[in-house]
Write a protein that holds these residues in place. Sequence first.
Motif, PDB file in Angstrom:
ATOM      1  N   CYS A  13     121.379 123.724  62.298  1.00 43.04           N
ATOM      2  CA  CYS A  13     119.988 123.867  61.742  1.00 43.04           C
ATOM      3  C   CYS A  13     120.085 125.060  60.773  1.00 43.04           C
ATOM      4  CB  CYS A  13     119.053 123.884  62.826  1.00 43.04           C
ATOM      5  SG  CYS A  13     118.866 122.412  63.595  1.00 43.04           S
ATOM      6  N   ALA A  14     120.909 126.194  61.112  1.00 45.42           N
ATOM      7  CA  ALA A  14     120.956 127.501  60.613  1.00 45.42           C
ATOM      8  C   ALA A  14     121.497 127.091  59.175  1.00 45.42           C
ATOM      9  CB  ALA A  14     121.706 128.678  61.019  1.00 45.42           C
ATOM     10  N   ASP A  15     122.366 126.137  58.923  1.00 51.89           N
ATOM     11  CA  ASP A  15     123.145 126.005  57.806  1.00 51.89           C
ATOM     12  C   ASP A  15     122.172 125.498  56.803  1.00 51.89           C
ATOM     13  OD1 ASP A  15     125.461 127.012  58.505  1.00 51.89           O
ATOM     14  OD2 ASP A  15     126.345 125.019  59.266  1.00 51.89           O
ATOM     15  N   GLY A  16     121.122 124.392  57.276  1.00 52.04           N
ATOM     16  CA  GLY A  16     120.265 123.654  56.341  1.00 52.04           C
ATOM     17  C   GLY A  16     121.010 123.118  55.258  1.00 52.04           C
ATOM     18  N   LEU A  17     120.625 123.119  54.147  1.00 53.20           N
ATOM     19  CA  LEU A  17     121.069 122.425  52.983  1.00 53.20           C
ATOM     20  C   LEU A  17     122.573 122.795  52.501  1.00 53.20           C
ATOM     21  CD1 LEU A  17     117.863 121.852  50.766  1.00 53.20           C
ATOM     22  CD2 LEU A  17     118.857 120.355  52.513  1.00 53.20           C
ATOM     23  N   GLU A  18     122.850 123.929  52.769  1.00 51.72           N
ATOM     24  CA  GLU A  18     124.053 124.461  52.472  1.00 51.72           C
ATOM     25  C   GLU A  18     125.351 123.912  53.510  1.00 51.72           C
ATOM     26  OE1 GLU A  18     124.207 126.767  50.050  1.00 51.72           O
ATOM     27  OE2 GLU A  18     122.094 126.585  50.019  1.00 51.72           O
ATOM     28  N   HIS A  19     125.048 122.994  54.145  1.00 50.98           N
ATOM     29  CA  HIS A  19     125.988 122.445  54.897  1.00 50.98           C
ATOM     30  C   HIS A  19     127.032 121.586  54.208  1.00 50.98           C
ATOM     31  CE1 HIS A  19     128.127 120.132  58.249  1.00 50.98           C
ATOM     32  NE2 HIS A  19     127.764 119.172  57.505  1.00 50.98           N
TER      33      HIS A  19
END
Length: 536
Positions: free
Chosen positions: A49-55
Amino acid sequence: MAASFVAPGPCGVAVRDRLKHLTPQDEMVLRAVGAHQGALASGDLKARCADGLEHGADTWAARKRGLTKVSSSRIAGAITKATHDQWALARRCQAAHVQSLAAGIKTLRHRLSLPIGEQGTKRAAGGYRSKNEWFCKSRRLAALEDRHAAAVADWQAGRVRVVRGGRRLLNTRHHLTEARLTEDEWRERWEAERWFLAADGESGKRFGNETIRVTPDGEVSIRLPAPLAHLANAKHGRYILSARIGFAHRGTAWADRIEGNRAVAYRIHLDTVRGRWYLTASWQCPVIQSIPWEIARARGVIGVDTNADHFAAYRLDRHGNPVGDPHRFGFDLSGTAGHRDAQIRHALTCLINWAVRVGVTAIGIEDLDFTNEKTREKHGRQKRFRQLISGIPTGKLKARLVSMAAEQGLSIVAVDPAYTSVWGAQHWQKPLTTPHRKMSRHDAAGIAIGRRALGHPIRRRTAPPPHDQSDRAGHRTVQAGPGDRGREGTRPPTTDRPPGGPPPGGKRKREPSASKTVRDAPSTQQWVQDSLMRTG
Protein backbone atom coordinates in the motif's frame (compact mmCIF):
# COMPACT_ATOMS: atom_id res chain seq x y z
CA MET A 1 -31.05 -4.03 -26.14
CA ALA A 2 -28.12 -6.37 -25.53
CA ALA A 3 -27.95 -9.63 -27.44
CA SER A 4 -28.33 -12.94 -25.62
CA PHE A 5 -25.20 -15.02 -25.10
CA VAL A 6 -24.20 -18.39 -23.68
CA ALA A 7 -22.33 -17.86 -20.40
CA PRO A 8 -18.88 -19.50 -20.17
CA GLY A 9 -18.43 -22.35 -17.74
CA PRO A 10 -16.43 -22.28 -14.48
CA CYS A 11 -12.64 -22.12 -14.58
CA GLY A 12 -11.86 -23.42 -11.09
CA VAL A 13 -12.87 -26.02 -8.51
CA ALA A 14 -12.78 -25.92 -4.70
CA VAL A 15 -13.59 -28.71 -2.23
CA ARG A 16 -13.40 -28.74 1.55
CA ASP A 17 -13.03 -31.35 4.29
CA ARG A 18 -12.73 -31.22 8.06
CA LEU A 19 -9.50 -31.94 9.88
CA LYS A 20 -10.73 -34.30 12.58
CA HIS A 21 -9.02 -35.71 15.68
CA LEU A 22 -6.28 -33.08 15.89
CA THR A 23 -4.10 -33.33 18.97
CA PRO A 24 -3.33 -30.29 21.17
CA GLN A 25 0.17 -30.28 19.70
CA ASP A 26 -1.27 -30.15 16.17
CA GLU A 27 -3.45 -27.17 17.04
CA MET A 28 -0.54 -25.41 18.73
CA VAL A 29 1.60 -25.80 15.60
CA LEU A 30 -1.18 -24.61 13.30
CA ARG A 31 -1.81 -21.54 15.45
CA ALA A 32 1.91 -20.72 15.60
CA VAL A 33 2.39 -21.07 11.84
CA GLY A 34 -0.77 -19.08 11.08
CA ALA A 35 0.17 -16.24 13.42
CA HIS A 36 3.77 -16.07 12.13
CA GLN A 37 2.79 -16.03 8.45
CA GLY A 38 -0.16 -13.72 9.16
CA ALA A 39 2.21 -11.13 10.65
CA LEU A 40 4.37 -11.42 7.53
CA ALA A 41 1.32 -10.96 5.30
CA SER A 42 0.24 -7.85 7.25
CA GLY A 43 3.66 -6.27 6.89
CA ASP A 44 3.80 -7.09 3.20
CA LEU A 45 0.36 -5.55 2.63
CA LYS A 46 1.47 -2.40 4.41
CA ALA A 47 4.55 -2.17 2.18
CA ARG A 48 2.46 -2.75 -0.95
CA CYS A 49 0.00 0.00 0.00
CA ALA A 50 2.91 2.36 0.67
CA ASP A 51 4.28 1.73 -2.84
CA GLY A 52 0.98 2.76 -4.44
CA LEU A 53 1.28 3.36 -8.17
CA GLU A 54 5.10 3.22 -7.97
CA HIS A 55 4.99 -0.53 -7.62
CA GLY A 56 6.98 -2.57 -10.13
CA ALA A 57 8.82 -5.82 -10.65
CA ASP A 58 11.82 -4.58 -8.66
CA THR A 59 9.81 -3.68 -5.56
CA TRP A 60 7.96 -6.99 -5.80
CA ALA A 61 11.23 -8.93 -5.95
CA ALA A 62 12.64 -6.96 -3.03
CA ARG A 63 9.63 -7.71 -0.85
CA LYS A 64 9.79 -11.38 -1.75
CA ARG A 65 13.50 -11.60 -0.90
CA GLY A 66 12.80 -10.01 2.49
CA LEU A 67 10.07 -12.54 3.29
CA THR A 68 12.16 -15.49 2.13
CA LYS A 69 14.66 -14.90 4.96
CA VAL A 70 12.02 -15.45 7.65
CA SER A 71 9.92 -18.12 5.92
CA SER A 72 10.71 -19.83 2.62
CA SER A 73 10.68 -18.95 -1.05
CA ARG A 74 7.36 -20.68 -1.70
CA ILE A 75 5.64 -19.10 1.32
CA ALA A 76 7.01 -15.69 0.32
CA GLY A 77 5.60 -16.13 -3.18
CA ALA A 78 2.19 -17.10 -1.82
CA ILE A 79 2.10 -14.12 0.55
CA THR A 80 3.09 -11.56 -2.09
CA LYS A 81 0.58 -12.96 -4.56
CA ALA A 82 -2.22 -12.78 -1.97
CA THR A 83 -1.17 -9.22 -1.16
CA HIS A 84 -1.40 -8.16 -4.80
CA ASP A 85 -4.83 -9.76 -5.16
CA GLN A 86 -6.08 -7.96 -2.06
CA TRP A 87 -4.68 -4.61 -3.20
CA ALA A 88 -6.21 -5.05 -6.66
CA LEU A 89 -9.61 -5.88 -5.14
CA ALA A 90 -9.47 -2.75 -3.00
CA ARG A 91 -8.55 -0.75 -6.09
CA ARG A 92 -11.60 -2.06 -7.99
CA CYS A 93 -13.86 -1.31 -5.04
CA GLN A 94 -12.46 2.21 -4.90
CA ALA A 95 -13.28 2.74 -8.58
CA ALA A 96 -16.83 1.47 -8.03
CA HIS A 97 -17.20 3.86 -5.06
CA VAL A 98 -16.11 6.81 -7.20
CA GLN A 99 -18.63 5.88 -9.90
CA SER A 100 -21.40 5.52 -7.33
CA LEU A 101 -20.68 8.96 -5.88
CA ALA A 102 -20.61 10.49 -9.36
CA ALA A 103 -24.01 8.94 -10.18
CA GLY A 104 -25.50 10.29 -6.96
CA ILE A 105 -24.14 13.78 -7.62
CA LYS A 106 -25.58 13.74 -11.14
CA THR A 107 -29.03 12.72 -9.88
CA LEU A 108 -29.04 15.33 -7.13
CA ARG A 109 -28.01 18.12 -9.47
CA HIS A 110 -30.76 17.17 -11.92
CA ARG A 111 -33.50 17.09 -9.28
CA LEU A 112 -32.32 20.30 -7.63
CA SER A 113 -32.50 22.09 -10.97
CA LEU A 114 -36.21 21.28 -11.38
CA PRO A 115 -39.06 23.31 -9.88
CA ILE A 116 -40.38 22.07 -6.56
CA GLY A 117 -43.22 19.59 -7.01
CA GLU A 118 -42.59 18.84 -10.69
CA GLN A 119 -43.64 15.33 -11.67
CA GLY A 120 -41.05 12.88 -12.87
CA THR A 121 -41.12 10.43 -15.75
CA LYS A 122 -40.16 6.81 -16.22
CA ARG A 123 -36.75 7.88 -17.46
CA ALA A 124 -35.88 10.58 -14.94
CA ALA A 125 -36.93 11.62 -11.44
CA GLY A 126 -38.88 14.81 -10.85
CA GLY A 127 -38.37 17.72 -8.50
CA TYR A 128 -38.46 17.52 -4.72
CA ARG A 129 -41.74 17.79 -2.87
CA SER A 130 -41.03 20.67 -0.52
CA LYS A 131 -38.57 23.45 0.17
CA ASN A 132 -37.32 21.66 3.26
CA GLU A 133 -36.50 18.52 1.24
CA TRP A 134 -34.83 20.67 -1.42
CA PHE A 135 -32.65 22.31 1.25
CA CYS A 136 -31.67 18.98 2.84
CA LYS A 137 -30.74 17.52 -0.54
CA SER A 138 -28.61 20.57 -1.35
CA ARG A 139 -26.66 19.89 1.85
CA ARG A 140 -26.29 16.25 0.88
CA LEU A 141 -25.02 17.30 -2.56
CA ALA A 142 -22.24 19.31 -0.91
CA ALA A 143 -21.32 16.32 1.28
CA LEU A 144 -21.21 13.95 -1.70
CA GLU A 145 -19.07 16.38 -3.67
CA ASP A 146 -16.55 16.47 -0.81
CA ARG A 147 -16.48 12.67 -0.60
CA HIS A 148 -16.11 12.40 -4.36
CA ALA A 149 -13.20 14.83 -4.40
CA ALA A 150 -11.43 12.89 -1.64
CA ALA A 151 -12.06 9.54 -3.37
CA VAL A 152 -10.77 10.86 -6.70
CA ALA A 153 -7.65 12.21 -4.99
CA ASP A 154 -7.01 8.79 -3.41
CA TRP A 155 -7.56 7.10 -6.76
CA GLN A 156 -5.12 9.37 -8.56
CA ALA A 157 -2.52 8.95 -5.82
CA GLY A 158 -2.94 5.18 -5.65
CA ARG A 159 -3.98 5.15 -1.98
CA VAL A 160 -6.24 2.30 -0.87
CA ARG A 161 -7.52 1.39 2.60
CA VAL A 162 -7.42 -2.33 3.37
CA VAL A 163 -8.04 -4.16 6.65
CA ARG A 164 -6.74 -7.69 6.99
CA GLY A 165 -9.49 -9.55 8.76
CA GLY A 166 -12.28 -7.35 7.42
CA ARG A 167 -13.52 -3.89 8.30
CA ARG A 168 -16.86 -5.25 9.48
CA LEU A 169 -15.22 -7.51 12.06
CA LEU A 170 -12.97 -4.62 13.10
CA ASN A 171 -15.97 -2.37 13.76
CA THR A 172 -17.70 -5.15 15.67
CA ARG A 173 -15.14 -4.54 18.43
CA HIS A 174 -17.09 -1.37 19.34
CA HIS A 175 -20.47 -3.16 19.39
CA LEU A 176 -19.80 -6.39 21.28
CA THR A 177 -23.15 -6.30 23.09
CA GLU A 178 -25.17 -6.09 19.89
CA ALA A 179 -23.00 -8.85 18.34
CA ARG A 180 -23.42 -11.03 21.46
CA LEU A 181 -19.67 -11.51 21.78
CA THR A 182 -17.25 -11.19 24.63
CA GLU A 183 -13.92 -9.47 24.19
CA ASP A 184 -12.07 -12.80 24.29
CA GLU A 185 -14.39 -14.33 21.68
CA TRP A 186 -13.94 -11.32 19.40
CA ARG A 187 -10.16 -11.43 19.88
CA GLU A 188 -10.03 -15.11 18.96
CA ARG A 189 -12.09 -14.52 15.81
CA TRP A 190 -10.01 -11.48 14.86
CA GLU A 191 -6.72 -13.34 15.19
CA ALA A 192 -8.02 -16.37 13.26
CA GLU A 193 -9.15 -14.15 10.37
CA ARG A 194 -5.68 -12.59 10.15
CA TRP A 195 -3.78 -15.87 10.04
CA PHE A 196 -2.19 -17.02 6.80
CA LEU A 197 -2.21 -20.77 6.26
CA ALA A 198 -2.29 -21.18 2.49
CA ALA A 199 -0.01 -22.46 -0.24
CA ASP A 200 -0.21 -22.23 -4.02
CA GLY A 201 0.06 -25.41 -6.05
CA GLU A 202 3.05 -26.31 -8.23
CA SER A 203 2.85 -28.63 -11.20
CA GLY A 204 5.64 -31.17 -11.31
CA LYS A 205 6.16 -31.22 -7.54
CA ARG A 206 5.24 -34.22 -5.46
CA PHE A 207 1.43 -34.39 -5.09
CA GLY A 208 1.10 -30.94 -6.63
CA ASN A 209 2.19 -28.88 -3.61
CA GLU A 210 5.46 -28.63 -1.74
CA THR A 211 4.38 -26.46 1.22
CA ILE A 212 1.10 -28.14 2.24
CA ARG A 213 1.21 -31.71 1.00
CA VAL A 214 -1.70 -34.17 1.04
CA THR A 215 -1.02 -37.76 0.06
CA PRO A 216 -3.59 -40.02 -1.66
CA ASP A 217 -4.26 -41.81 1.66
CA GLY A 218 -5.17 -38.48 3.33
CA GLU A 219 -1.97 -37.65 5.25
CA VAL A 220 -1.46 -33.89 5.68
CA SER A 221 1.98 -32.39 6.23
CA ILE A 222 3.18 -28.77 6.38
CA ARG A 223 6.58 -27.33 5.54
CA LEU A 224 7.35 -25.11 8.54
CA PRO A 225 8.91 -21.65 8.11
CA ALA A 226 12.52 -21.25 9.19
CA PRO A 227 11.87 -19.70 12.67
CA LEU A 228 9.53 -22.59 13.57
CA ALA A 229 11.64 -25.44 12.18
CA HIS A 230 12.25 -26.76 15.73
CA LEU A 231 8.58 -27.87 15.87
CA ALA A 232 9.01 -30.35 13.01
CA ASN A 233 8.27 -34.03 13.62
CA ALA A 234 9.45 -35.29 10.21
CA LYS A 235 12.36 -34.87 7.81
CA HIS A 236 13.16 -31.65 5.93
CA GLY A 237 11.41 -29.38 8.45
CA ARG A 238 7.94 -30.83 7.94
CA TYR A 239 5.17 -31.38 10.47
CA ILE A 240 2.71 -34.24 9.88
CA LEU A 241 -0.78 -33.76 11.32
CA SER A 242 -2.54 -36.66 13.02
CA ALA A 243 -5.75 -35.97 11.06
CA ARG A 244 -6.65 -37.76 7.84
CA ILE A 245 -8.87 -36.30 5.16
CA GLY A 246 -10.90 -37.71 2.30
CA PHE A 247 -12.88 -35.45 0.02
CA ALA A 248 -16.35 -36.88 -0.43
CA HIS A 249 -17.17 -34.43 -3.21
CA ARG A 250 -14.92 -34.48 -6.29
CA GLY A 251 -12.60 -36.86 -4.51
CA THR A 252 -11.82 -38.77 -7.69
CA ALA A 253 -10.86 -35.62 -9.58
CA TRP A 254 -8.65 -34.49 -6.70
CA ALA A 255 -6.95 -37.89 -6.50
CA ASP A 256 -6.27 -37.89 -10.24
CA ARG A 257 -4.57 -34.50 -9.96
CA ILE A 258 -2.28 -35.30 -7.06
CA GLU A 259 -1.29 -38.68 -8.48
CA GLY A 260 -0.34 -36.89 -11.69
CA ASN A 261 1.62 -34.27 -9.68
CA ARG A 262 -0.55 -31.45 -11.00
CA ALA A 263 -0.94 -28.19 -9.09
CA VAL A 264 -3.42 -28.12 -6.18
CA ALA A 265 -3.66 -25.14 -3.82
CA TYR A 266 -4.56 -25.67 -0.15
CA ARG A 267 -5.85 -23.43 2.63
CA ILE A 268 -6.30 -24.29 6.31
CA HIS A 269 -8.63 -22.19 8.46
CA LEU A 270 -10.30 -22.33 11.86
CA ASP A 271 -14.04 -21.90 12.34
CA THR A 272 -14.04 -20.17 15.71
CA VAL A 273 -17.82 -20.48 16.15
CA ARG A 274 -17.78 -24.28 15.86
CA GLY A 275 -14.21 -24.79 17.01
CA ARG A 276 -13.33 -26.87 13.94
CA TRP A 277 -10.40 -26.87 11.54
CA TYR A 278 -10.98 -27.23 7.80
CA LEU A 279 -8.77 -27.80 4.76
CA THR A 280 -9.83 -26.45 1.36
CA ALA A 281 -8.32 -27.75 -1.88
CA SER A 282 -8.67 -25.79 -5.11
CA TRP A 283 -7.34 -26.10 -8.64
CA GLN A 284 -7.86 -24.63 -12.04
CA CYS A 285 -9.64 -26.49 -14.80
CA PRO A 286 -9.86 -25.71 -18.50
CA VAL A 287 -12.61 -23.24 -19.22
CA ILE A 288 -15.57 -25.11 -20.64
CA GLN A 289 -16.09 -23.77 -24.11
CA SER A 290 -19.53 -22.33 -24.69
CA ILE A 291 -21.49 -24.46 -27.10
CA PRO A 292 -22.99 -22.67 -30.09
CA TRP A 293 -26.25 -20.93 -29.49
CA GLU A 294 -28.04 -23.06 -32.10
CA ILE A 295 -27.05 -26.26 -30.27
CA ALA A 296 -28.00 -24.84 -26.87
CA ARG A 297 -31.57 -24.15 -27.97
CA ALA A 298 -32.05 -27.35 -30.02
CA ARG A 299 -34.02 -29.17 -27.29
CA GLY A 300 -35.80 -26.16 -25.88
CA VAL A 301 -35.04 -23.93 -22.93
CA ILE A 302 -36.33 -23.12 -19.47
CA GLY A 303 -36.92 -19.40 -18.88
CA VAL A 304 -36.31 -18.30 -15.30
CA ASP A 305 -37.55 -15.05 -13.78
CA THR A 306 -35.55 -14.09 -10.68
CA ASN A 307 -37.54 -12.56 -7.83
CA ALA A 308 -36.91 -11.63 -4.21
CA ASP A 309 -38.39 -14.86 -2.82
CA HIS A 310 -38.64 -17.38 -5.67
CA PHE A 311 -37.64 -18.42 -9.19
CA ALA A 312 -40.52 -18.50 -11.66
CA ALA A 313 -39.64 -21.00 -14.40
CA TYR A 314 -41.43 -22.09 -17.56
CA ARG A 315 -40.39 -24.70 -20.11
CA LEU A 316 -40.46 -23.81 -23.83
CA ASP A 317 -39.79 -25.95 -26.87
CA ARG A 318 -37.33 -24.90 -29.56
CA HIS A 319 -40.08 -22.98 -31.39
CA GLY A 320 -40.82 -20.85 -28.32
CA ASN A 321 -44.11 -22.53 -27.37
CA PRO A 322 -44.84 -23.02 -23.64
CA VAL A 323 -44.94 -26.64 -22.51
CA GLY A 324 -46.80 -27.79 -19.42
CA ASP A 325 -47.44 -25.64 -16.37
CA PRO A 326 -45.27 -23.03 -14.65
CA HIS A 327 -42.96 -24.04 -11.82
CA ARG A 328 -41.85 -22.07 -8.78
CA PHE A 329 -38.80 -22.64 -6.61
CA GLY A 330 -39.01 -20.61 -3.42
CA PHE A 331 -36.27 -19.41 -1.08
CA ASP A 332 -35.93 -17.18 1.96
CA LEU A 333 -33.18 -14.55 1.94
CA SER A 334 -33.60 -13.50 5.57
CA GLY A 335 -31.20 -14.44 8.33
CA THR A 336 -27.48 -15.05 8.19
CA ALA A 337 -25.31 -15.23 5.10
CA GLY A 338 -24.95 -18.99 5.50
CA HIS A 339 -28.72 -19.42 5.63
CA ARG A 340 -29.21 -17.29 2.52
CA ASP A 341 -26.54 -19.21 0.64
CA ALA A 342 -28.14 -22.53 1.60
CA GLN A 343 -31.55 -21.33 0.43
CA ILE A 344 -30.21 -20.21 -2.95
CA ARG A 345 -28.29 -23.46 -3.37
CA HIS A 346 -31.37 -25.56 -2.61
CA ALA A 347 -33.58 -23.60 -5.05
CA LEU A 348 -30.99 -23.87 -7.82
CA THR A 349 -30.62 -27.60 -7.17
CA CYS A 350 -34.36 -28.12 -7.59
CA LEU A 351 -34.35 -26.01 -10.77
CA ILE A 352 -31.44 -27.90 -12.33
CA ASN A 353 -32.88 -31.30 -11.40
CA TRP A 354 -36.15 -30.36 -13.09
CA ALA A 355 -34.27 -29.20 -16.20
CA VAL A 356 -32.41 -32.51 -16.39
CA ARG A 357 -35.61 -34.48 -15.86
CA VAL A 358 -37.51 -32.78 -18.71
CA GLY A 359 -34.53 -33.09 -21.07
CA VAL A 360 -33.70 -29.48 -21.96
CA THR A 361 -30.11 -28.40 -22.62
CA ALA A 362 -30.22 -24.72 -21.65
CA ILE A 363 -31.59 -22.38 -18.99
CA GLY A 364 -32.36 -18.77 -19.86
CA ILE A 365 -31.94 -16.21 -17.10
CA GLU A 366 -31.80 -12.43 -16.92
CA ASP A 367 -28.43 -10.73 -16.79
CA LEU A 368 -29.36 -8.67 -13.73
CA ASP A 369 -27.23 -5.89 -12.27
CA PHE A 370 -28.79 -3.54 -9.74
CA THR A 371 -25.72 -1.36 -9.23
CA ASN A 372 -27.39 1.75 -10.61
CA GLU A 373 -30.72 1.00 -8.89
CA LYS A 374 -29.43 0.85 -5.32
CA THR A 375 -28.57 4.53 -5.00
CA ARG A 376 -30.34 6.49 -2.36
CA GLU A 377 -30.77 9.48 -4.65
CA LYS A 378 -32.69 7.56 -7.32
CA HIS A 379 -35.16 5.81 -5.00
CA GLY A 380 -34.89 7.94 -1.89
CA ARG A 381 -38.40 7.49 -0.50
CA GLN A 382 -38.79 3.91 -1.71
CA LYS A 383 -36.75 2.38 1.09
CA ARG A 384 -38.51 -0.97 0.90
CA PHE A 385 -37.81 -1.20 -2.83
CA ARG A 386 -34.12 -0.41 -2.31
CA GLN A 387 -33.90 -3.08 0.39
CA LEU A 388 -35.65 -5.51 -1.93
CA ILE A 389 -33.21 -5.18 -4.84
CA SER A 390 -30.22 -4.96 -2.50
CA GLY A 391 -31.15 -8.29 -0.95
CA ILE A 392 -31.01 -10.23 -4.24
CA PRO A 393 -27.47 -11.69 -4.53
CA THR A 394 -27.17 -11.36 -8.30
CA GLY A 395 -23.39 -11.88 -8.44
CA LYS A 396 -23.34 -15.03 -6.29
CA LEU A 397 -26.45 -16.29 -8.03
CA LYS A 398 -24.82 -16.12 -11.47
CA ALA A 399 -21.59 -17.77 -10.34
CA ARG A 400 -23.33 -20.58 -8.48
CA LEU A 401 -25.83 -21.26 -11.26
CA VAL A 402 -23.11 -21.48 -13.91
CA SER A 403 -21.01 -23.80 -11.75
CA MET A 404 -23.88 -26.11 -10.78
CA ALA A 405 -25.33 -26.24 -14.30
CA ALA A 406 -21.97 -27.15 -15.82
CA GLU A 407 -21.87 -30.30 -13.68
CA GLN A 408 -25.12 -31.47 -15.28
CA GLY A 409 -24.14 -30.53 -18.84
CA LEU A 410 -26.53 -27.57 -19.02
CA SER A 411 -25.79 -24.23 -20.68
CA ILE A 412 -26.78 -20.86 -19.23
CA VAL A 413 -28.10 -18.27 -21.68
CA ALA A 414 -28.00 -14.71 -20.32
CA VAL A 415 -30.58 -12.32 -21.77
CA ASP A 416 -31.28 -8.62 -21.47
CA PRO A 417 -33.84 -8.07 -18.67
CA ALA A 418 -35.49 -5.07 -20.35
CA TYR A 419 -39.32 -5.22 -20.43
CA THR A 420 -39.52 -8.96 -19.79
CA SER A 421 -42.14 -8.57 -17.04
CA VAL A 422 -44.20 -5.95 -18.92
CA TRP A 423 -44.24 -7.71 -22.29
CA GLY A 424 -44.66 -11.14 -20.74
CA ALA A 425 -47.76 -10.03 -18.85
CA GLN A 426 -49.09 -8.23 -21.93
CA HIS A 427 -48.75 -11.11 -24.38
CA TRP A 428 -48.77 -14.33 -22.31
CA GLN A 429 -50.47 -13.99 -18.93
CA LYS A 430 -54.09 -13.88 -20.11
CA PRO A 431 -53.88 -16.40 -23.01
CA LEU A 432 -52.40 -19.08 -20.73
CA THR A 433 -54.78 -18.51 -17.82
CA THR A 434 -57.34 -21.31 -17.55
CA PRO A 435 -59.67 -22.51 -14.78
CA HIS A 436 -57.02 -25.07 -13.85
CA ARG A 437 -53.92 -22.92 -14.40
CA LYS A 438 -53.26 -19.65 -12.62
CA MET A 439 -50.68 -17.50 -14.38
CA SER A 440 -48.87 -14.73 -12.52
CA ARG A 441 -46.88 -11.86 -13.92
CA HIS A 442 -43.68 -13.66 -12.94
CA ASP A 443 -44.68 -16.85 -14.78
CA ALA A 444 -45.36 -14.83 -17.92
CA ALA A 445 -41.99 -13.13 -17.51
CA GLY A 446 -40.35 -16.58 -17.50
CA ILE A 447 -41.89 -17.23 -20.93
CA ALA A 448 -40.62 -13.87 -22.19
CA ILE A 449 -37.12 -14.66 -20.94
CA GLY A 450 -37.18 -18.09 -22.54
CA ARG A 451 -38.33 -16.75 -25.92
CA ARG A 452 -35.63 -14.09 -25.84
CA ALA A 453 -33.05 -16.78 -25.03
CA LEU A 454 -34.26 -18.76 -28.06
CA GLY A 455 -34.02 -15.72 -30.30
CA HIS A 456 -37.78 -15.36 -30.82
CA PRO A 457 -39.79 -12.17 -30.30
CA ILE A 458 -41.72 -12.06 -27.05
CA ARG A 459 -45.15 -11.40 -28.57
CA ARG A 460 -47.18 -14.46 -29.52
CA ARG A 461 -47.55 -13.64 -33.20
CA THR A 462 -45.78 -11.16 -35.42
CA ALA A 463 -48.11 -9.47 -37.89
CA PRO A 464 -47.11 -9.73 -41.57
CA PRO A 465 -46.15 -6.65 -43.55
CA PRO A 466 -49.13 -4.31 -44.18
CA HIS A 467 -49.55 -5.08 -47.89
CA ASP A 468 -49.28 -8.84 -47.35
CA GLN A 469 -52.25 -9.03 -45.02
CA SER A 470 -55.67 -10.23 -46.19
CA ASP A 471 -57.22 -6.77 -46.12
CA ARG A 472 -54.10 -5.23 -47.68
CA ALA A 473 -53.49 -2.67 -44.93
CA GLY A 474 -54.94 -3.90 -41.65
CA HIS A 475 -53.60 -5.39 -38.44
CA ARG A 476 -55.00 -8.90 -38.00
CA THR A 477 -53.70 -11.12 -35.20
CA VAL A 478 -56.95 -12.90 -34.27
CA GLN A 479 -56.34 -16.65 -34.57
CA ALA A 480 -59.31 -18.97 -35.06
CA GLY A 481 -59.45 -22.72 -35.35
CA PRO A 482 -58.29 -24.41 -38.58
CA GLY A 483 -61.83 -25.57 -39.45
CA ASP A 484 -63.61 -22.27 -38.93
CA ARG A 485 -64.92 -20.45 -41.98
CA GLY A 486 -63.49 -17.01 -42.46
CA ARG A 487 -60.71 -17.78 -40.01
CA GLU A 488 -58.66 -14.81 -41.22
CA GLY A 489 -60.84 -12.47 -39.22
CA THR A 490 -64.38 -11.41 -38.37
CA ARG A 491 -66.57 -10.62 -41.40
CA PRO A 492 -70.13 -9.20 -41.66
CA PRO A 493 -72.94 -11.76 -42.25
CA THR A 494 -73.96 -12.55 -45.82
CA THR A 495 -77.32 -10.98 -46.88
CA ASP A 496 -79.22 -10.50 -50.10
CA ARG A 497 -79.22 -6.73 -49.74
CA PRO A 498 -77.14 -4.63 -52.11
CA PRO A 499 -73.80 -3.44 -50.83
CA GLY A 500 -74.34 -0.40 -48.67
CA GLY A 501 -78.11 -0.70 -48.88
CA PRO A 502 -80.60 -1.05 -46.01
CA PRO A 503 -81.43 -4.56 -44.75
CA PRO A 504 -84.77 -6.21 -45.56
CA GLY A 505 -87.61 -4.54 -43.63
CA GLY A 506 -86.12 -1.10 -43.90
CA LYS A 507 -84.51 -1.10 -40.44
CA ARG A 508 -80.81 -1.36 -39.88
CA LYS A 509 -79.57 -3.19 -36.85
CA ARG A 510 -76.19 -2.33 -35.51
CA GLU A 511 -73.94 -5.35 -35.55
CA PRO A 512 -71.75 -5.93 -32.50
CA SER A 513 -68.22 -4.81 -33.12
CA ALA A 514 -65.46 -7.37 -32.93
CA SER A 515 -62.05 -6.83 -31.44
CA LYS A 516 -59.27 -6.44 -33.96
CA THR A 517 -56.52 -7.54 -31.58
CA VAL A 518 -56.19 -9.42 -28.35
CA ARG A 519 -55.27 -6.25 -26.50
CA ASP A 520 -58.49 -4.53 -27.57
CA ALA A 521 -60.70 -7.25 -26.06
CA PRO A 522 -62.75 -6.13 -23.03
CA SER A 523 -61.39 -7.33 -19.72
CA THR A 524 -64.69 -9.15 -18.97
CA GLN A 525 -64.50 -11.24 -22.15
CA GLN A 526 -63.64 -14.87 -21.55
CA TRP A 527 -61.85 -16.44 -24.48
CA VAL A 528 -59.57 -19.36 -25.07
CA GLN A 529 -57.17 -19.52 -27.95
CA ASP A 530 -57.26 -22.79 -29.87
CA SER A 531 -53.56 -22.86 -30.62
CA LEU A 532 -50.56 -21.15 -29.08
CA MET A 533 -48.16 -22.30 -31.74
CA ARG A 534 -45.95 -19.60 -33.17
CA THR A 535 -47.15 -18.80 -36.68
CA GLY A 536 -44.77 -16.12 -37.73
